[in-house]
Design an enzyme around this catalytic site. Structure first.
Site, PDB file in Angstrom:
ATOM      1  CG  ASP A 237     -77.641 -76.267  26.748  1.00 55.74           C
ATOM      2  OD1 ASP A 237     -78.133 -75.137  26.573  1.00 55.74           O
ATOM      3  OD2 ASP A 237     -78.325 -77.286  26.915  1.00 55.74           O
ATOM      4  CD  GLU A 238     -80.345 -74.193  22.396  1.00 58.82           C
ATOM      5  OE1 GLU A 238     -80.568 -74.096  21.177  1.00 58.82           O
ATOM      6  OE2 GLU A 238     -81.222 -74.474  23.208  1.00 58.82           O
TER       7      GLU A 238
END
Lengths: 478, 386
Positions: free
Chosen positions: A121-122
């Site tokens: 998610d990053e």
């Protein structure tokens, strides 16, 4: 110079100092929890916690509604329940998150190929060159957010800075906040220009810097250094004296906003592992070995899916008093089959005292190499430990590898893991074909269609999913 | 204890014995020392890590008999840094004094009683020409494993084979064997397994890199026409240890325990393909293409065909290289890949101007050997490329 007009304009906005590099850090907001809310609208506006709901579970992710009660990631689930009794616990669905993450990365790829993913998610994006095509970094950040919101119906925050550290800290500053009314929108995008770096960094706590964990933080606090500004004001020699030459110098540089770490596209995972906390402590060695074999299967599936082979196998054992023991062994060649991984893992476990019971077991594969790279072959049949030369590694699943690992004659005391490799190496070939067949069966009929004996549970074949129970099991009764 | 010695010879004696002394991680502090024992004009210096012991004898001007244990590395460093000329060493249980010209060092010594007693097998059981030993070790020792997880493979097997003494070593990727023609067999006739580390020291000693056979040492490595000369290596085997003596240096090591794998099963009895090449041109070509290899998984591909072999290295990060070496090939055309360093090791080990590479299949072991002599063989497993 004309071509670099856009970059120059950015510099003009932020002040005089030039942007030698522009890095975006894109971070999804409450990613796992947000995906759960997206898939189940009934959860909207509720305190949702993704993670293990059992006594030993941990919080993997939670909505801002839960955060308002003080719930945080990595917090024990019991504590989260105390803080927020009405929270709804949801089991993580790693494959679903991976699917969403894949679409997220397609959005990144439309901006620049220089994407360094961090988890699902990053990611860091080096957009220094992309400015020529796509304009100012703020425009790119805004476009990424718009696409995430529109096509994924999720939120993200973007930080813009000259270095990865600044970008990461900026995205944190852009995040929404939790309040009793739920989520309060944040800035969404925060830019920290070269001239603003000092003012931005100085008030932050030392823990904001990379490499400052609890131990380092405690040492710095003891010296009266609590903020990044404090660190920047002491000579680097003082930090070197306290922390050693390399960490001290690095910390001093970071405090001054110097971070040379480049954005490395497609940086490959350094290791692939699987670990599980058991519902109740495992005291029986054969049960533990069965779990190891099962986890090895999960790791092997991921290795093959990533087209890599591992040279190092590590087992991690946490005892009920939370003491952690790890054992690892580096092999002569790369492996990617469950059988090979399991043989080494089980042999490694032999050297671990499990008298007190095992709370958590992990099996990890490191030293990953692209499987297209050449593979040095070994002589087949040279067994330094001649006893049991015919071996029984064909036992496959269950305790197969376990029994044979004990038969070593060489090496007093510790298990001769090298000898296991001898057997493993000679069997790689057959196993590779079996594994390929298993992979294609699973592709067609699903993961539960085929498995080793160790994977058979009362309910049929259970394939441990990546991170499946990493956040702690549900209680046994449930 | 007190004696006087010439600086250069003292340095040589201290460093030679000091090679048996372990590194920083020694469990027992006294093991980081060297035992000096002087009797009359005879100095004996011993270094050991309990597995490997090196003992050097040297003639000095003895002043007072006795013993002391000195810190190995420091004493050698000091001796090396002194002005040329005579060095006086005087010491006891607590202190040692080293003096030369106007320099004077006083060092703390270790108690002599704490120095372990080391067993050194005595009695000549076998005498081998030094040059032959040097050559055999050069050919074989490097194939031994350095992985302590495979203790047996860190040894070199000494076994009798058709009246010769055969040296065998393998790290499971390659295997080297060499037959040394000798008159006497091994003591007791049974196989022994000698740690490669000790043989590495013997190799260093016999290849005459200036390390002390003491007085009478010639520059070269040839020990011809000397009968039983200072160049010969005397082998004395005990039950648990073996000692090699050359000149004034004794290298003694504990033997490895265990049964060496049956290496003979690995040696194919028939090879369909045979490639003859000039050794020098082949090694040079391999060295050139190896320049592109940045990690140990990038292989060199050998494309064998009538008329010679094409070599190529493809490295994703760096680039690629290719080279052709002329030679005679019989058999079916074949492409096979090897770790270039392992292949170079094998080719270099061949004595003579011509080397023969025998192959069967791309995933089966190949053999490197000389075209004439049959006393050396180097088996090498290929690298699988897809």
């Amino acid at each position: 110079m004309a071509v670099r007009g856009c970059g120059a304009r950015t510099a003009a906005i932020s002040g005089e100092a030039p942007w030698t590099r522009v890095v975006l850090h894109v971070d999804m907001d409450a990613f796992f929890a947000s995906v759960e809310v997206l898939d189940d609208p009934k959860l909207s506006g509720r305190a949702v916690i993704v993670g293990g709901s059992g006594a030993r579970g941990v919080v993997a992710s939670c909505t801002y509604e839960a955060r308002a009660y003080g719930v945080r990631s990595a917090m024990p689930s019991l504590q989260a329940k105390r803080l927020c009794p009405e929270a709804i616990f949801v089991d993580g669905r790693y494959s679903r998150y991976a699917e969403v993450s894949g679409r997220l990365h397609e959005i990144f790829a439309s901006v620049t190929p220089l994407v360094e993913p961090i988890g699902l998610d990053e990611a860091f994006l080096d957009v220094t060159g992309a400015q020529n095509l796509l304009g100012r970094p703020e425009l790119m950040a805004g476009e990424i957010r718009r696409q995430v919101i529109e096509s994924l119906r999720l939120d993200c925050s973007v930080g813009i800075g000259r270095t990865k550290l600044i970008a990461k800290l900026a995205s944190r500053a852009a995040k929404p906040r939790a309040s009793i009314r739920g989520k309060e929108p944040g800035a969404g995008v925060v830019t920290v220009g070269p001239d603003e770096e000092a003012a931005f960094l100085r008030p932050l706590p030392v823990e904001a810097l990379w490499g400052v964990g609890p131990a380092t933080a405690a040492r710095l606090h003891a010296l009266g250094l609590t903020t990044v500004g404090d660190l920047a004001d002491v000579p680097s020699s003082a930090l070197v004296h306290q922390l050693g030459s390399s960490p001290g110098r690095r910390l001093s540089e970071l405090a001054h906003g110097i971070d040379r770490d480049p954005v490395v596209p497609g940086r490959q995972a350094k290791s692939i592992g699987h670990e599980e906390t058991f519902p109740s402590d495992v005291t029986d060695r054969s049960t533990l070995e069965r779990h190891a074999v099962r986890m090895a299967e999960s790791v092997a599936i991921q290795l093959r899916a990533s087209s890599v082979r591992a040279r190092t196998v590590t087992v991690k054992v946490k005892s009920p008093d939370l003491a952690v023991v790890t054992r690892s062994h580096t092999l002569g060649g790369g492996i990617d089959t469950a059988h090979s991984l399991a043989s080494v893992a089980v042999a490694l476990l032999e050297s671990v005292d499990i008298g007190a019971g095992v709370r958590l077991l992990g099996v990890a594969a490191g030293g990953l190499r692209d499987r297209r790279a050449g593979e040095q072959l070994q002589f087949i049949g040279v067994l330094p430990t001649s006893r049991g030369a015919d071996g029984d590694p064909g036992g496959g699943g269950g305790g197969g590898g376990a029994g044979s690992a004990g038969g070593d004659t060489a090496g007093p005391g510790p298990v001769d893991v090298g000898a296991v490799w001898e057997r493993v190496g000679s069997l790689q070939e057959d196993r590779r074909e079996i594994s390929a067949a298993v992979d294609s069966i699973r592709e067609r009929f699903g993961a539960e269609a085929v498995g080793t004996a160790a994977m058979v549970d009362e309910g049929g074949i259970v394939v441990p999913r990546r991170r499946g129970a990493a956040w702690g099991p549900a209680d046994e009764a449930s | 204890m007190k004696f006087r010695a010439e600086r250069d010879s003292l340095v040589e004696v201290l460093t030679t014995a000091g090679r048996a002394v372990g590194g920083r991680g020694v469990s027992n502090a006294v093991l980081s020392g060297l035992l000096l024992h002087c009797e009359g004009n005879h100095l004996v210096v011993t270094g050991t890590d309990l597995d490997l012991t090196i003992r050097v004898e040297h003639e000095v001007i003895g002043i007072e008999d006795g013993s002391c244990v000195v810190p190995a590395r420091l004493t050698a460093d000091i001796a090396r840094s002194l002005e040329p000329g005579a060095v006086t060493v005087e010491g006891g249980d607590e202190e040692i004094e080293i003096a030369a010209a106007r320099s004077r060092f006083s060092l703390r010594a270790y108690p002599v009683v704490e120095y372990p007693s080391v067993t050194i097998a005595e009695g000549a059981s076998l005498v081998l020409p030094g040059a032959m030993v040097a050559e055999g070790l050069r050919q074989v020792v490097r194939a031994a494993s350095t992985d302590d997880n495979r203790p047996l493979l860190t040894g070199v097997l000494l076994t009798e084979h058709e009246g010769a003494i055969r040296l065998v070593a393998t790290d499971s990727y390659r295997l080297a064997l060499r037959d040394l023609a000798t008159e006497g067999g091994l003591v007791g006739g049974h196989d022994i397994l000698v740690p490669a580390r000790a043989l590495g020291e013997l190799q260093r000693l016999t290849s005459g890199g200036g390390v002390g056979a003491g007085a009478g040492q010639e520059a070269g490595t040839t020990g011809e026409d000397k009968g039983q000369s200072a160049m010969d290596v005397t082998v004395s085997a005990g039950d648990n240890e073996i000692t090699f003596t050359r000149g004034r240096v004794k290298i003694s090591t504990r033997l490895l325990d265990g049964t060496y794998p049956d290496y003979r099963q690995l040696i194919p009895d028939h090879y369909p393909n045979r490639l003859h090449l000039g050794k020098e041109s082949f090694v040079s070509a391999l060295r050139r293409v190896r320049l592109l290899v940045r990690d140990n998984t990038t292989p060199v591909r050998l494309s064998m065909r009538a008329g010679g072999v094409d070599l190529s290295v493809v490295s994703q990060e760096v680039g690629d290289a290719s080279e052709t070496v002329d030679g005679d090939f019989t058999g079916e055309d074949l492409v096979i890949a090897f770790n270039p360093s392992y292949l170079i090791d094998g080719v270099e080990a061949v004595v003579g101007d011509e080397v023969v590479i025998e192959t069967a299949e791309p995933a089966k072991p190949a053999t490197v050997r000389a075209s004439e002599e049959d006393n050396f063989r180097y088996l090498l497993m290929p690298v699988r490329v897809s």
